[in-house]
Design a protein around this motif. Structure first.
Motif, PDB file in Angstrom:
ATOM      1  N   SER A  14     -12.351   1.819  -1.858  1.00 52.54           N
ATOM      2  CA  SER A  14     -11.905   0.714  -1.001  1.00 52.54           C
ATOM      3  C   SER A  14     -10.523   0.229  -1.409  1.00 52.54           C
ATOM      4  CB  SER A  14     -12.920  -0.439  -1.061  1.00 52.54           C
ATOM      5  OG  SER A  14     -12.914  -1.070  -2.319  1.00 52.54           O
ATOM      6  N   ARG A  15     -10.271   0.158  -2.728  1.00 51.25           N
ATOM      7  CA  ARG A  15      -8.935  -0.249  -3.189  1.00 51.25           C
ATOM      8  C   ARG A  15      -7.902   0.817  -2.852  1.00 51.25           C
ATOM      9  NH1 ARG A  15     -11.851  -2.797  -7.755  1.00 51.25           N
ATOM     10  NH2 ARG A  15     -11.929  -0.787  -8.819  1.00 51.25           N
ATOM     11  N   LEU A  16      -8.294   2.081  -2.968  1.00 47.89           N
ATOM     12  CA  LEU A  16      -7.372   3.183  -2.689  1.00 47.89           C
ATOM     13  C   LEU A  16      -6.956   3.185  -1.225  1.00 47.89           C
ATOM     14  CD1 LEU A  16      -6.155   5.772  -4.070  1.00 47.89           C
ATOM     15  CD2 LEU A  16      -8.102   7.009  -3.123  1.00 47.89           C
ATOM     16  N   ALA A  17      -7.919   2.905  -0.321  1.00 52.80           N
ATOM     17  CA  ALA A  17      -7.649   2.973   1.112  1.00 52.80           C
ATOM     18  C   ALA A  17      -7.185   1.647   1.693  1.00 52.80           C
ATOM     19  CB  ALA A  17      -8.907   3.440   1.844  1.00 52.80           C
ATOM     20  N   GLY A  18      -7.269   0.572   0.897  1.00 55.63           N
ATOM     21  CA  GLY A  18      -6.861  -0.736   1.399  1.00 55.63           C
ATOM     22  C   GLY A  18      -7.831  -1.323   2.399  1.00 55.63           C
ATOM     23  N   ARG A  21     -15.156  -3.033   0.828  1.00 51.25           N
ATOM     24  CA  ARG A  21     -16.254  -2.197   0.322  1.00 51.25           C
ATOM     25  C   ARG A  21     -17.227  -1.872   1.451  1.00 51.25           C
ATOM     26  NH1 ARG A  21     -19.089  -1.714  -4.590  1.00 51.25           N
ATOM     27  NH2 ARG A  21     -20.645  -0.075  -4.294  1.00 51.25           N
ATOM     28  N   ALA A  22     -17.455  -2.829   2.367  1.00 52.82           N
ATOM     29  CA  ALA A  22     -18.364  -2.591   3.488  1.00 52.82           C
ATOM     30  C   ALA A  22     -17.866  -1.462   4.381  1.00 52.82           C
ATOM     31  CB  ALA A  22     -18.531  -3.872   4.305  1.00 52.82           C
ATOM     32  N   THR A  23     -16.531  -1.363   4.523  1.00 52.65           N
ATOM     33  CA  THR A  23     -15.969  -0.289   5.343  1.00 52.65           C
ATOM     34  C   THR A  23     -16.301   1.073   4.753  1.00 52.65           C
ATOM     35  OG1 THR A  23     -14.162  -1.726   6.038  1.00 52.65           O
ATOM     36  CG2 THR A  23     -13.838   0.623   6.309  1.00 52.65           C
ATOM     37  N   VAL A  24     -16.201   1.196   3.431  1.00 57.53           N
ATOM     38  CA  VAL A  24     -16.540   2.469   2.782  1.00 57.53           C
ATOM     39  C   VAL A  24     -18.006   2.803   3.021  1.00 57.53           C
ATOM     40  CG1 VAL A  24     -16.643   3.694   0.579  1.00 57.53           C
ATOM     41  CG2 VAL A  24     -14.735   2.159   1.050  1.00 57.53           C
ATOM     42  N   VAL A  52     -12.059  12.921  -1.578  1.00 57.49           N
ATOM     43  CA  VAL A  52     -11.884  11.638  -0.886  1.00 57.49           C
ATOM     44  C   VAL A  52     -10.489  11.543  -0.277  1.00 57.49           C
ATOM     45  CG1 VAL A  52     -11.704   9.142  -1.229  1.00 57.49           C
ATOM     46  CG2 VAL A  52     -13.606  10.410  -2.239  1.00 57.49           C
ATOM     47  N   GLN A  53      -9.468  11.923  -1.051  1.00 59.98           N
ATOM     48  CA  GLN A  53      -8.098  11.856  -0.543  1.00 59.98           C
ATOM     49  C   GLN A  53      -7.906  12.763   0.663  1.00 59.98           C
ATOM     50  OE1 GLN A  53      -6.167  12.701  -4.325  1.00 59.98           O
ATOM     51  NE2 GLN A  53      -5.406  10.594  -4.458  1.00 59.98           N
ATOM     52  N   ALA A  58      -7.302  13.231   6.560  1.00 53.77           N
ATOM     53  CA  ALA A  58      -7.759  13.816   7.821  1.00 53.77           C
ATOM     54  C   ALA A  58      -8.092  12.752   8.860  1.00 53.77           C
ATOM     55  CB  ALA A  58      -8.984  14.699   7.577  1.00 53.77           C
ATOM     56  N   HIS A  59      -8.426  11.546   8.400  1.00 60.51           N
ATOM     57  CA  HIS A  59      -8.794  10.472   9.324  1.00 60.51           C
ATOM     58  C   HIS A  59      -7.691   9.435   9.479  1.00 60.51           C
ATOM     59  CE1 HIS A  59     -12.707  12.293   8.608  1.00 60.51           C
ATOM     60  NE2 HIS A  59     -13.150  11.661   9.687  1.00 60.51           N
ATOM     61  N   GLY A  60      -6.503   9.773   9.049  1.00 62.85           N
ATOM     62  CA  GLY A  60      -5.353   8.905   9.285  1.00 62.85           C
ATOM     63  C   GLY A  60      -5.304   7.650   8.462  1.00 62.85           C
ATOM     64  N   VAL A  61      -5.993   7.637   7.322  1.00 59.60           N
ATOM     65  CA  VAL A  61      -5.959   6.474   6.432  1.00 59.60           C
ATOM     66  C   VAL A  61      -5.051   6.801   5.261  1.00 59.60           C
ATOM     67  CG1 VAL A  61      -7.296   4.890   5.006  1.00 59.60           C
ATOM     68  CG2 VAL A  61      -8.300   5.856   7.081  1.00 59.60           C
ATOM     69  N   GLU A  62      -3.979   6.046   5.137  1.00 58.12           N
ATOM     70  CA  GLU A  62      -3.008   6.305   4.080  1.00 58.12           C
ATOM     71  C   GLU A  62      -3.516   5.752   2.749  1.00 58.12           C
ATOM     72  OE1 GLU A  62       1.669   5.329   2.955  1.00 58.12           O
ATOM     73  OE2 GLU A  62       0.823   4.729   4.883  1.00 58.12           O
ATOM     74  N   ALA A  63      -3.666   6.627   1.767  1.00 57.39           N
ATOM     75  CA  ALA A  63      -4.120   6.212   0.439  1.00 57.39           C
ATOM     76  C   ALA A  63      -2.972   5.594  -0.347  1.00 57.39           C
ATOM     77  CB  ALA A  63      -4.691   7.405  -0.323  1.00 57.39           C
ATOM     78  N   ALA A  64      -3.260   4.475  -0.979  1.00 57.85           N
ATOM     79  CA  ALA A  64      -2.226   3.780  -1.767  1.00 57.85           C
ATOM     80  C   ALA A  64      -2.418   4.103  -3.240  1.00 57.85           C
ATOM     81  CB  ALA A  64      -2.315   2.275  -1.533  1.00 57.85           C
ATOM     82  N   GLU A  65      -1.574   4.954  -3.768  1.00 62.19           N
ATOM     83  CA  GLU A  65      -1.674   5.342  -5.179  1.00 62.19           C
ATOM     84  C   GLU A  65      -0.886   4.342  -6.012  1.00 62.19           C
ATOM     85  OE1 GLU A  65      -3.618   7.285  -6.449  1.00 62.19           O
ATOM     86  OE2 GLU A  65      -2.910   7.937  -8.389  1.00 62.19           O
ATOM     87  N   THR A  66      -1.473   3.162  -6.218  1.00 57.41           N
ATOM     88  CA  THR A  66      -0.807   2.131  -6.997  1.00 57.41           C
ATOM     89  C   THR A  66      -1.022   2.407  -8.480  1.00 57.41           C
ATOM     90  OG1 THR A  66      -2.771   0.737  -6.992  1.00 57.41           O
ATOM     91  CG2 THR A  66      -1.224   0.459  -5.156  1.00 57.41           C
TER      92      THR A  66
END
Length: 670
Positions: A14-18, A21-24, A52-53, A58-66
């Protein structure tokens, strides 16, 4: 540990995708191709980070590698929870190392590099937070809550306002060290802490050591009640947020402990053991502030100890905080202020009781901590200094005679006494003003409603639309939002600027935040007619989903979770845009509650400017209607609260309305 593929938890995804937790959880249920768990347990599954990445891409969700996400992933893969205390102890050395690739026994260099990267990005405290998360994953921490920073600051201010400038401070249940860290600002020369969890003890020692490198810092691991690491130590101040409701705290084994000067704490009153433990560590005249549950003030089992504390002058104040100030959020915790009696001074005959739930700046779900802290500290200082009148806050705080508290219950709940001390004349005047204000609000609402006009039905319309991304690419608008500043930059001369927060837009208020000197928030300023879009949800009564910036917003800093759309006025009407962006079918995309949480995908009708302006005028009128209705509702709540308080406290009597007059005597028939 082995160089295996990194595994991540659902919370880390959830943190990676912004997203939440419910969305995951929704992704796992609704998408058959979501990566299957690669380890962990049924209640805490672990997923292959690479898989996961790929799925997010593939689903257009940009992962935030903070930096924090990177460190969490490496800790999950290469560091066991039991190794974290050693890693925390090594943190000062790691931060002094020039090379980013720090050598750590049994751990790859990438762990040290990630620690240094996060420290450079967000500071050592952020590193300690992430390390502690990993270290506490397998520990029994249920029911132990951290102290919110605003409450920690209030507790420190209460010590100073009592006339104590501490040279030494103790927290016998220090947790992650929040209270001792906030106390560093007092300039004390010695800081002592103890916690039952090794991770928390090491974290506190490192944190306070980094903040006060010239001071003496000693933090022990262990249960302070059973195994006091500072036996015989007396300090100037104790600040602590002890665990609540312990049923196995050792009441039988410690029944004859010399610390119980005011009586042996009952088995169900572990908090009274912490109160007396704190007093035992104070020098005469020293002050302790404890964060405690409200049942402490009224439990029958503790009334004898409460009475003994009052008679000795050891308990000086009980301050009830509003619900939502700290975990658990559904109850209002209390601050107990205690002073170790000085035999050379007379025993005080009054205590100071305060109920913060009725202070200015306290609303349901929202607390203006600056207003609350200033009001409480000023009145508490006035009480301690014996300044007549300055210790009273109407309907919120008052001195109370000890003799008035020593009844069969010894109930110290502040609300019982502060309402009894109401100024009847002042309350009546305030209620009259509130009644006049309500009448004005009702007139405004009637006026706005009368201007709605006639709304005509039309046949179904199909519009050509464009996304916000398309409009931005075509130069019709720009999208702005808060960005973190690099470590080497500071707010400088912008410190003190107002900050417009997402909650301000939701509730329809002016900017309430203030940019601090140490803030790392970029100073993007709001301009007139910017479209303001909060990326948080509000209650049904807080229905503003987007609005256009007015004069009171101009020059404010764009706050977190707030999206700003700056339009080209010759091409796009701002109120037209705000109306469609804030529509129910689009608002979910601004709050990140689904996989399609990219606000740039919101579609806006393509209409001529003149037609946009017609719609924009209607949307603006609806916004004015919402704001006016909210103001009227707030006035109703205020007036009803004032009158209800006056009636129940005996400060006001009901008016002689028709049907309420005293019955007249009737003459009998002849």
């Amino acid at each position: 540990m082995s160089e295996t593929t990194p595994l991540v938890t659902a919370a880390e995804i959830s943190r990676l995708a912004g997203v939440t937790r419910a969305t995951v959880s929704n992704w796992r249920r609704r998408h058959a191709n979501f990566p299957a768990a690669s380890g962990g347990s049924e209640s805490r599954p672990l997923f292959d980070l690479t898989e996961v990445q790929r799925w997010l891409d593939a689903h257009g969700v940009e992962a935030a590698e903070t930096p924090s996400a990177r460190l969490r992933t490496l800790l999950r893969t290469h560091v066991l929870p039991g190794q974290v205390p050693r890693l925390i102890v090594s943190l000062p050395e790691l931060l002094e190392t020039e090379s980013a690739a720090v050598e750590l026994a049994d751990m790859p260099p990438a762990v040290g590099a990630a620690i240094r990267a996060l420290a450079m990005d967000s500071g050592p405290r952020a590193v300690l937070d992430v390390l502690s998360e990993r270290g506490l994953e397998e520990g029994p921490t249920t029911g132990v809550y951290s102290t919110p920073i605003p409450i920690a600051r209030l507790m420190v201010e209460l010590v100073l306002a009592a006339g104590v400038t501490p040279e030494s401070i103790l927290d016998p249940a220090c947790g992650g060290g929040t209270l001792l860290a906030e106390a560093v600002g007092t300039g004390a020369h010695a800081y002592y802490g103890q916690d039952v969890l090794p991770v928390q003890a090491e974290r506190t020692a490192v944190l306070v050591g980094l903040l006060a490198p010239a001071a003496e810092v000693a933090v022990h691991t262990g249960d302070s009640l059973f195994d006091d690491g500072f036996a015989g130590l007396q300090v100037d101040a104790v600040l602590t947020n002890p665990p609540y409701g312990q049923r196995d705290w050792g009441s039988e084994d410690l029944a004859l402990d010399p610390r119980w000067e005011y009586g042996p704490p009952p088995r169900s009153e572990s908090e009274l053991a912490w109160v007396q433990h704190s007093l035992a560590h104070l020098r005469p005249g020293g002050v302790a502030v404890l964060l405690l549950p409200p049942a402490m003030a009224m439990r029958t089992s503790g009334r004898r100890i409460r009475a003994a504390l009052l008679r000795a002058g050891a308990l000086r104040s009980v301050i009830a905080l509003p619900p939502g100030a700290a975990q658990p959020m559904h109850i209002g915790l209390q601050l107990w202020v205690l002073r170790r009696p000085d035999p050379a001074l007379p025993v005080p005959d009054e205590v100071w009781l305060a109920d913060c739930s009725l202070l200015a700046g306290v609303e349901r779900g929202r607390i203006d901590w600056e207003l609350l802290t200033n009001a409480v500290v000023d009145a508490w200082r006035g009480f301690e200094e014996g300044v007549p009148g300055s210790a009273v806050i109407d309907d919120a705080a008052t001195p109370v005679r000890v003799m008035d508290l020593l009844d069969d219950e010894v109930d110290l709940t502040p609300a019982r006494y502060v309402r009894a001390a109401l100024d009847a004349a002042g309350l009546a005047d305030t209620a009259r003003l509130a009644q006049v204000q309500l009448a004005e609000r009702v007139d405004e609402l009637v006026s706005v409603t009368s201007q709605l006009g006639d709304w005509q039905r039309i046949d179904s319309t199909t519009w050509r639309t464009a996304t916000l991304a398309d409009l931005a690419a075509g130069g019709a608008l720009r999208r702005l939002q808060a960005q973190p500043l690099p470590e080497e930059r500071s707010t400088g001369e912008d410190a003190g600027r107002p900050v417009l927060e997402a909650r301000d837009v939701v509730t329809g208020t002016e900017p309430t935040g203030v940019l601090g000197e140490q803030s790392r928030l970029s100073t993007q300023l709001i301009e007139l007619n910017d479209v303001l879009v909060p990326r948080i949800a509000g209650s049904r009564s807080e229905s503003v989903r987007a609005r256009v910036a007015g004069k009171s917003d101009v020059g404010a800093v764009v706050g977190p979770q707030l999206m700003v759309l700056r339009t080209e006025p010759a091409r796009l009407d701002p109120w037209f845009l705000a109306g469609f962006v804030g529509s129910p079918e689009n608002s979910h995309a601004t709050m990140g509650t689904t996989i399609r949480n990219d606000p740039t995908r919101i579609r806006i009708p393509l209409l001529p400017l003149a037609q946009q302006q017609r719609y924009g005028a209607a949307f603006r009128h609806l916004h004015d209607l919402r704001v006016t209705a909210r103001r009227a509702a707030d006035s109703v709540t205020e007036l009803a609260g004032l009158l209800g308080t006056g009636l129940t406290a005996g400060a006001l009597e009901p008016p002689n309305t028709p049907g309420s007059e005293e019955p007249k005597p009737q003459r009998g028939r002849k």
